[in-house]
Scaffold this active site. Structure first.
Site, PDB file in Angstrom:
ATOM      1  N   ARG A 102     -24.681  58.350 -65.040  1.00 35.44           N
ATOM      2  CA  ARG A 102     -24.470  57.458 -66.190  1.00 35.44           C
ATOM      3  C   ARG A 102     -25.259  56.150 -66.073  1.00 35.44           C
ATOM      4  O   ARG A 102     -24.782  55.112 -66.520  1.00 35.44           O
ATOM      5  CB  ARG A 102     -22.982  57.103 -66.352  1.00 35.44           C
ATOM      6  CG  ARG A 102     -22.106  58.246 -66.781  1.00 35.44           C
ATOM      7  CD  ARG A 102     -21.934  58.274 -68.293  1.00 35.44           C
ATOM      8  NE  ARG A 102     -21.128  59.422 -68.678  1.00 35.44           N
ATOM      9  CZ  ARG A 102     -19.842  59.347 -68.980  1.00 35.44           C
ATOM     10  NH1 ARG A 102     -19.230  58.196 -68.996  1.00 35.44           N
ATOM     11  NH2 ARG A 102     -19.188  60.425 -69.322  1.00 35.44           N
ATOM     12  N   ARG A 125     -23.068  51.796 -71.129  1.00 36.47           N
ATOM     13  CA  ARG A 125     -22.527  50.566 -71.712  1.00 36.47           C
ATOM     14  C   ARG A 125     -22.484  49.348 -70.807  1.00 36.47           C
ATOM     15  O   ARG A 125     -22.257  48.244 -71.287  1.00 36.47           O
ATOM     16  CB  ARG A 125     -21.115  50.842 -72.256  1.00 36.47           C
ATOM     17  CG  ARG A 125     -21.140  51.649 -73.537  1.00 36.47           C
ATOM     18  CD  ARG A 125     -19.767  52.192 -73.851  1.00 36.47           C
ATOM     19  NE  ARG A 125     -19.369  53.154 -72.826  1.00 36.47           N
ATOM     20  CZ  ARG A 125     -18.235  53.842 -72.840  1.00 36.47           C
ATOM     21  NH1 ARG A 125     -17.361  53.645 -73.799  1.00 36.47           N
ATOM     22  NH2 ARG A 125     -17.966  54.707 -71.885  1.00 36.47           N
ATOM     23  N   ARG A 155     -27.508  51.271 -79.092  1.00 31.40           N
ATOM     24  CA  ARG A 155     -26.450  52.093 -79.684  1.00 31.40           C
ATOM     25  C   ARG A 155     -26.000  51.504 -81.024  1.00 31.40           C
ATOM     26  O   ARG A 155     -25.732  52.225 -81.975  1.00 31.40           O
ATOM     27  CB  ARG A 155     -25.256  52.211 -78.735  1.00 31.40           C
ATOM     28  CG  ARG A 155     -24.281  53.280 -79.197  1.00 31.40           C
ATOM     29  CD  ARG A 155     -23.071  53.354 -78.337  1.00 31.40           C
ATOM     30  NE  ARG A 155     -22.262  52.151 -78.473  1.00 31.40           N
ATOM     31  CZ  ARG A 155     -21.000  52.042 -78.095  1.00 31.40           C
ATOM     32  NH1 ARG A 155     -20.407  53.065 -77.543  1.00 31.40           N
ATOM     33  NH2 ARG A 155     -20.352  50.926 -78.250  1.00 31.40           N
ATOM     34  N   ASP A 197     -25.425  64.226 -73.759  1.00 33.11           N
ATOM     35  CA  ASP A 197     -24.042  64.412 -73.324  1.00 33.11           C
ATOM     36  C   ASP A 197     -23.801  65.891 -73.076  1.00 33.11           C
ATOM     37  O   ASP A 197     -24.444  66.739 -73.701  1.00 33.11           O
ATOM     38  CB  ASP A 197     -23.064  63.896 -74.378  1.00 33.11           C
ATOM     39  CG  ASP A 197     -21.682  63.704 -73.770  1.00 33.11           C
ATOM     40  OD1 ASP A 197     -21.460  62.643 -73.157  1.00 33.11           O
ATOM     41  OD2 ASP A 197     -20.844  64.615 -73.874  1.00 33.11           O
ATOM     42  N   TYR A 246     -12.919  70.945 -72.649  1.00 36.24           N
ATOM     43  CA  TYR A 246     -13.039  70.143 -73.877  1.00 36.24           C
ATOM     44  C   TYR A 246     -12.930  71.030 -75.121  1.00 36.24           C
ATOM     45  O   TYR A 246     -12.354  70.628 -76.130  1.00 36.24           O
ATOM     46  CB  TYR A 246     -14.361  69.378 -73.887  1.00 36.24           C
ATOM     47  CG  TYR A 246     -14.381  68.236 -72.890  1.00 36.24           C
ATOM     48  CD1 TYR A 246     -13.833  67.004 -73.211  1.00 36.24           C
ATOM     49  CD2 TYR A 246     -14.928  68.401 -71.623  1.00 36.24           C
ATOM     50  CE1 TYR A 246     -13.837  65.956 -72.289  1.00 36.24           C
ATOM     51  CE2 TYR A 246     -14.936  67.360 -70.698  1.00 36.24           C
ATOM     52  CZ  TYR A 246     -14.388  66.142 -71.042  1.00 36.24           C
ATOM     53  OH  TYR A 246     -14.373  65.115 -70.132  1.00 36.24           O
TER      54      TYR A 246
HETATM   55  O1  CP3 Z   1     -26.129  59.898 -66.467  1.00 35.32           O
HETATM   56  C1  CP3 Z   1     -26.689  59.500 -67.500  1.00 35.32           C
HETATM   57  O2  CP3 Z   1     -27.086  58.322 -67.659  1.00 35.32           O
HETATM   58  C2  CP3 Z   1     -26.994  60.511 -68.596  1.00 35.32           C
HETATM   59  C3  CP3 Z   1     -26.122  60.512 -69.699  1.00 35.32           C
HETATM   60  C4  CP3 Z   1     -24.767  61.179 -69.639  1.00 35.32           C
HETATM   61  C5  CP3 Z   1     -23.728  60.817 -70.539  1.00 35.32           C
HETATM   62  N1  CP3 Z   1     -22.705  61.695 -70.372  1.00 35.32           N
HETATM   63  C6  CP3 Z   1     -23.795  59.716 -71.504  1.00 35.32           C
HETATM   64  C7  CP3 Z   1     -22.557  59.206 -72.101  1.00 35.32           C
HETATM   65  C8  CP3 Z   1     -24.303  62.263 -68.886  1.00 35.32           C
HETATM   66  C9  CP3 Z   1     -24.974  63.006 -67.742  1.00 35.32           C
HETATM   67  C10 CP3 Z   1     -22.991  62.570 -69.369  1.00 35.32           C
HETATM   68  C11 CP3 Z   1     -22.189  63.689 -68.867  1.00 35.32           C
HETATM   69  C12 CP3 Z   1     -20.796  63.847 -69.317  1.00 35.32           C
HETATM   70  N2  CP3 Z   1     -20.276  63.631 -70.552  1.00 35.32           N
HETATM   71  C13 CP3 Z   1     -19.766  64.363 -68.506  1.00 35.32           C
HETATM   72  C14 CP3 Z   1     -19.931  64.857 -67.098  1.00 35.32           C
HETATM   73  C15 CP3 Z   1     -20.078  63.773 -66.123  1.00 35.32           C
HETATM   74  C16 CP3 Z   1     -18.846  62.984 -65.893  1.00 35.32           C
HETATM   75  O3  CP3 Z   1     -18.845  61.810 -66.231  1.00 35.32           O
HETATM   76  O4  CP3 Z   1     -17.909  63.580 -65.344  1.00 35.32           O
HETATM   77  C17 CP3 Z   1     -18.591  64.397 -69.278  1.00 35.32           C
HETATM   78  C18 CP3 Z   1     -17.224  64.853 -68.820  1.00 35.32           C
HETATM   79  C19 CP3 Z   1     -18.935  63.948 -70.582  1.00 35.32           C
HETATM   80  C20 CP3 Z   1     -18.035  63.890 -71.763  1.00 35.32           C
HETATM   81  C21 CP3 Z   1     -17.928  62.527 -72.280  1.00 35.32           C
HETATM   82  N3  CP3 Z   1     -18.945  61.835 -72.899  1.00 35.32           N
HETATM   83  C22 CP3 Z   1     -16.790  61.681 -72.244  1.00 35.32           C
HETATM   84  C23 CP3 Z   1     -15.441  62.077 -71.635  1.00 35.32           C
HETATM   85  C24 CP3 Z   1     -17.154  60.480 -72.846  1.00 35.32           C
HETATM   86  C25 CP3 Z   1     -16.289  59.294 -73.128  1.00 35.32           C
HETATM   87  C26 CP3 Z   1     -15.980  58.582 -71.860  1.00 35.32           C
HETATM   88  C27 CP3 Z   1     -16.308  57.126 -71.947  1.00 35.32           C
HETATM   89  O5  CP3 Z   1     -16.785  56.599 -70.933  1.00 35.32           O
HETATM   90  O6  CP3 Z   1     -16.063  56.533 -73.015  1.00 35.32           O
HETATM   91  C28 CP3 Z   1     -18.517  60.581 -73.205  1.00 35.32           C
HETATM   92  C29 CP3 Z   1     -19.329  59.542 -73.842  1.00 35.32           C
HETATM   93  C30 CP3 Z   1     -20.573  59.106 -73.152  1.00 35.32           C
HETATM   94  N4  CP3 Z   1     -21.500  59.936 -72.591  1.00 35.32           N
HETATM   95  C31 CP3 Z   1     -21.042  57.764 -73.016  1.00 35.32           C
HETATM   96  C32 CP3 Z   1     -22.290  57.823 -72.366  1.00 35.32           C
HETATM   97  C33 CP3 Z   1     -23.217  56.690 -72.044  1.00 35.32           C
HETATM   98  C34 CP3 Z   1     -20.328  56.532 -73.542  1.00 35.32           C
HETATM   99  C35 CP3 Z   1     -20.403  56.599 -75.044  1.00 35.32           C
HETATM  100  C36 CP3 Z   1     -20.721  55.312 -75.730  1.00 35.32           C
HETATM  101  O7  CP3 Z   1     -21.833  54.771 -75.573  1.00 35.32           O
HETATM  102  O8  CP3 Z   1     -19.849  54.888 -76.469  1.00 35.32           O
END
Ligand code: CP3
Length: 361
Positions: free
Chosen positions: A27, A31, A40, A77, A154
């Protein structure tokens, strides 16, 4: 052949000698970076950002402009795959991901089909090509996907879950239905990752975020066996270069030997696993990625340095057959102070050099 100028990350994945331990962060684009929040905002929301290749490229590069990271990871994602399967992904502000049509009915599960990534996930492939062009062979680009089990969590729950009640009820009552979802998702993820490799991803990572929530007996049947099928079918060589794979199971430390045995090049570890023990248990047959507790980044710069060194000490000196990629044990928190990240990255680069030096004869 296109080898990046800095190929330390790829070499470490293949357990080849390197001068220092490479580092990137799960990640890393997100944010905690004000410039990410600004992009964003311009995109409107998170999903529009993922679906706009130019903007996805922009945010992928943001952390690399700030820190001396050794790899870029595609901005996207894991849930774009179920979205492409027709479940209707949306992000409710402050609530995380949701599906309009969660998989609950038997007929919907029977109808489920793997999407053509070049059609339904074309925006991801366009982002991969655009990022590769922008990186201009500076550092390698990582592609990724969720594991079938994590995606199924999910898809069946319809969003994030505390206890996985719905998907686990399906596992106990109707394992045949869950296996059907996992089989179709395995095909989808395989095609998706191979399309990313074709578009230019130089390594791939499979996120099994929820595999560790399964009972021990069920982990292999419902998670690892499907991940293993994907790894076996991945494109291993592209553009004359090996394309290494990383498998990360959060909470999977107790099954390390089994995970290391599925044919992946590296295993990602969360912060609960001891790296020295992990090396012994895998006999250095895979590279290891991890595993600083993401909460350590909230501590003072002095403590961040101490904790970063502790991880490097914990892995220990490198041998001929070892490989370590420094990372966090899970994604970086959105509340992390951005300037703390440079302390981590710089400490890894400076402190790790001595661990790669050839001992005097
Ligand atoms: O690593 C990176 O920089 C690449 C981008 C990346 C994102 N999600 C961006 C993201 C990667 C590799 C993921 C993987 C992901 N997404 C996983 C597996 C890894 C982990 O964290 O266990 C999972 C379970 C998801 C599903 C997901 N996406 C959730 C549960 C959420 C919300 C959680 C939160 O922090 O709010 C997301 C949203 C998400 N994916 C964000 C980002 C930067 C935040 C969204 C935003 O900008 O509002």
């Amino acid at each position: 052949m296109t080898r990046p100028a800095n190929d330390t990350f790829l070499r470490a994945l293949l357990r080849q000698p390197v001068d220092y331990t490479p580092v990137w962060l799960m990640r890393q684009a997100g944010r905690y970076l004000p410039e990410y929040c600004e992009t964003r905002r311009r995109a409107g929301n998170f999903l529009s950002l993922c679906k706009n290749p130019a903007m996805a490229c922009e945010v992928t590069l943001q952390p690399l402009a700030r820190y001396a990271l050794d790899a870029a990871i595609l901005f996207s994602d894991i849930l774009t795959v179920p979205d492409a399967m027709g479940l209707g992904l949306y992000f409710a502000e402050g609530e995380g991901p949701r599906f309009e049509r969660p998989l609950r009915e038997e007929w919907a599960i029977r109808d489920l089909a793997a999407p053509d990534p070049m059609v339904h996930l074309r925006y991801v492939m366009d982002a991969v090509s655009e990022i590769r062009r922008a990186l201009n062979d500076s550092v390698p680009l990582i592609g990724f996907s969720g594991s079938p089990f994590t995606l199924a969590c999910y898809m069946v729950e319809g969003g994030s879950s505390e206890d996985f009640r719905t998907v686990k009820t399906m596992l106990f009552d109707r394992p045949d239905l869950l296996h059907r979802i996992l089989a179709v998702t395995t095909e989808a993820v395989t095609d998706y990752l191979n399309a990313q490799i074709e578009a230019g991803a130089q390594a791939v990572m499979i996120f099994d975020t929820w595999g560790g929530a399964l009972p021990a007996w069920a982990f292999r049947q419902f998670s690892l066996d499907y991940t293993a099928q994907i790894v076996a079918q991945l494109t291993k060589q592209h553009d004359g270069e090996r394309v290494p794979s990383i498998v990360f199971t959060k909470g999977g430390g107790q099954w390390l030997e089994a995970i290391a045995g599925i044919g992946c090049d590296a295993v990602g570890l969360d912060w609960t696993t001891d790296l020295a023990e992990a090396r012994l248990r895998t006999s250095d047959r895979v590279a290891l990625q991890g595993n600083l507790d993401p909460m350590a980044l909230f501590a003072s710069p002095n403590s961040i340095e101490t904790e970063t060194r502790r991880v490097i000490d914990n892995f220990g000196h490198h041998s001929k057959s070892s490989g370590h990629i420094f990372n966090l044990g899970h994604g970086i928190s959105q509340h992390t102070p951005a300037d703390h990240v440079s302390v981590l990255v710089d400490t890894v680069h400076q402190y790790s050099r001595a661990f790669h030096a050839v001992p005097p004869a």
